[in-house]
Design an enzyme around this catalytic site. Structure first.
Site, PDB file in Angstrom:
ATOM      1  N   CYS A 212       1.007  -1.128  -0.022  1.00  0.00           N
ATOM      2  CA  CYS A 212       0.093   0.068  -0.228  1.00  0.00           C
ATOM      3  C   CYS A 212       0.923   1.105  -0.040  1.00  0.00           C
ATOM      4  O   CYS A 212       1.342   1.657   0.992  1.00  0.00           O
ATOM      5  CB  CYS A 212      -0.813  -0.029   1.281  1.00  0.00           C
ATOM      6  SG  CYS A 212      -2.068   1.312   1.331  1.00  0.00           S
TER       7      CYS A 212
ATOM      8  N   CYS B 169      -0.441   4.269   2.067  1.00  0.00           N
ATOM      9  CA  CYS B 169      -0.424   4.136   3.614  1.00  0.00           C
ATOM     10  C   CYS B 169       1.243   4.388   4.036  1.00  0.00           C
ATOM     11  O   CYS B 169       1.399   4.828   5.017  1.00  0.00           O
ATOM     12  CB  CYS B 169      -0.653   2.398   3.768  1.00  0.00           C
ATOM     13  SG  CYS B 169      -2.049   1.826   3.060  1.00  0.00           S
ATOM     14  N   ASP B 170       2.138   3.573   3.146  1.00  0.00           N
ATOM     15  CA  ASP B 170       3.548   3.652   3.616  1.00  0.00           C
ATOM     16  C   ASP B 170       4.652   4.531   2.971  1.00  0.00           C
ATOM     17  O   ASP B 170       5.693   4.634   3.266  1.00  0.00           O
ATOM     18  CB  ASP B 170       4.007   2.105   3.452  1.00  0.00           C
ATOM     19  CG  ASP B 170       3.097   1.445   4.759  1.00  0.00           C
ATOM     20  OD1 ASP B 170       2.546   1.800   5.630  1.00  0.00           O
ATOM     21  OD2 ASP B 170       2.899   0.164   4.102  1.00  0.00           O
TER      22      ASP B 170
END
Ligand code: FAD
Ligand code: NAP
Length: 326
Positions: free
Chosen positions: A136, A139-140
């Site tokens: 992701c 997300c990261d």
């Protein structure tokens, strides 16, 4: 004491399919109950710009899903934060158990559990998941400011992730097993024009290499698919974007699946092999897997559930009107 909730229509999943089913079922006065699952809003909450949702030239995926949830609620769909852990499909009403301990009893079920990221299955991928290996980018990605990283895959997700990661990383190597991308042409153009992205064609990821203490990624070992030649490339992060598999855990032993686990529905329909159980979205769709097609199937599922329940009502009324002859 554990609660029991009874509903005419239980919708499992809160992606575009689930929320659209919620809008239609609520407008049909079925007072649906929708269980969101572990990822409220579904896959689009893991992306940034969505440019192919009709009516929005560009919309952020998470914003779109917040709006869909609000829309479903405004129409009268009850949205519950819970995860369904099992369903008894053997008789009607269907009985679903959940993570919270609540039992859901429903006359009709709409399955909209979508899909989840696939992994390569390498031991080193598993070892560094959450410590330099991710599926992701939204997300990261932020953790990789000024670093060199890699994205594995050649579809829309891989290309979008690679483009997004250039906001943070100094260089993104896109590792793809062929020399042709599966991604849409517009995304391919953007990728090939981006000076921070270097495609590495005809290569596969063989190993993620890193330190044990602290756990962290330092490099990747890749292999040329034709020559077998291997080499190490220094990277601080590896984003695996090799596609998605249907989230069919609740139904895979009960409903027919095909093409790698997608639930089979009747032609031009969301009906499954069990009367009263409908399936919509990425759970059933091995072909298009788009937000708009998922939403379309959510609509179909709600309309079909409405028709199914009406027919059940008519049958019950007929039974009352004509008691069995002695
Ligand atoms: P999903 O969105 O997968 O949602 C599934 C839902 O089911 C989730 O809410 C989950 O919590 C829930 N669930 C699962 N198991 C349970 C359970 N046991 N109990 C309760 N709930 C459960 N498509 C586009 O059209 N345009 C794009 O730009 C685009 N970008 C994308 C970017 C990325 C990074 C990804 C991964 C996908 C993208 N897609 C895009 C594809 C799109 O996101 C999917 O086609 C769509 O989200 C599928 O919708 P769905 O409702 O079937 O399921
Ligand atoms: P996908 O289209 O299935 O692509 C997966 C990619 O990973 C392919 O390039 C594939 O290679 C590669 N791959 C698969 N298994 C591999 C393995 N074991 N080792 C190495 N490479 C592997 O998956 P996706 O990109 O996640 O897209 C899923 C769906 O969501 C699609 O329908 C897509 O259109 C949709 N989506 C849409 C958008 C958008 O509309 N903007 C954005 C994201 C996703 P090959 O090409 O060689 O098969």
């Amino acid at each position: 004491m554990a609660a029991t909730r009874t509903t005419k229509v239980l919708i499992i999943g809160s992606g575009p399919a689930g929320y659209t089913a919620g809008v239609y079922a609520a407008r049909a006065m079925l007072e649906p109950l929708l269980v969101q699952g572990i990822e409220p809003g579904g896959q689009l909450t893991t992306t940034t710009e969505v440019e192919n949702w009709p009516g929005d030239t560009e919309v952020q995926g998470p914003d779109l899903m917040v709006r869909m949830e609000a829309h479903a609620k405004a129409m009268g769909c009850e949205v519950v934060q819970d995860i369904i852990t099992s369903v008894d499909f053997s008789k009607r009403p269907f009985v679903a158990q959940s993570d919270s301990g609540t039992t859901y009893v429903a006359d009709a079920l709409i399955l909209a559990t979508g899909a989840r990221a696939k992994w390569l299955g390498l031991p080193s991928e598993e070892k560094f998941k959450g410590f330099g290996v991710s599926a992701c980018a939204t997300c990261d990605g932020f953790f990789y400011r000024g670093q060199e990283i890699a994205v594995i895959g050649g579809g829309n997700t891989a290309v979008e992730e690679a483009l997004f990661l250039t906001n943070f990383a100094s260089k993104v190597t896109l590792v793809h097993r062929r020399d042709e991308l599966r991604a849409e042409k517009i995304l391919q153009d953007r990728l090939l024009k981006n000076p921070k992205i270097e495609p590495l064609w005809h290569h596969t990821l063989e190993e993620v290499i890193g330190t044990d203490s602290p756990l962290g990624v330092e490099a990747m070992r890749v292999k040329h698919v034709d020559t077998g030649e291997e080499r190490e490339i220094p990277v601080k992060g590896v984003f695996v974007a090799i596609g998605h598999a249907p989230a069919n855990e609740l139904v895979k032993d009960v409903l027919e699946t095909h093409m790698g686990g997608y639930v089979v529905t009747k032609p031009d329909s969301t009906e499954t092999s069990i009367p009263g159980v409908f399936a919509a979205g990425d759970l059933t769709d091995h072909k298009y897997r788009q937000a708009v097609t998922s939403a379309g199937m959510g609509c179909m599922a709600a309309l079909e559930a409405e028709r199914f329940l009406a027919e059940q009502g008519e049958d019950a009324a007929l039974e009352v009107a004509a008691p069995a002859a002695e």
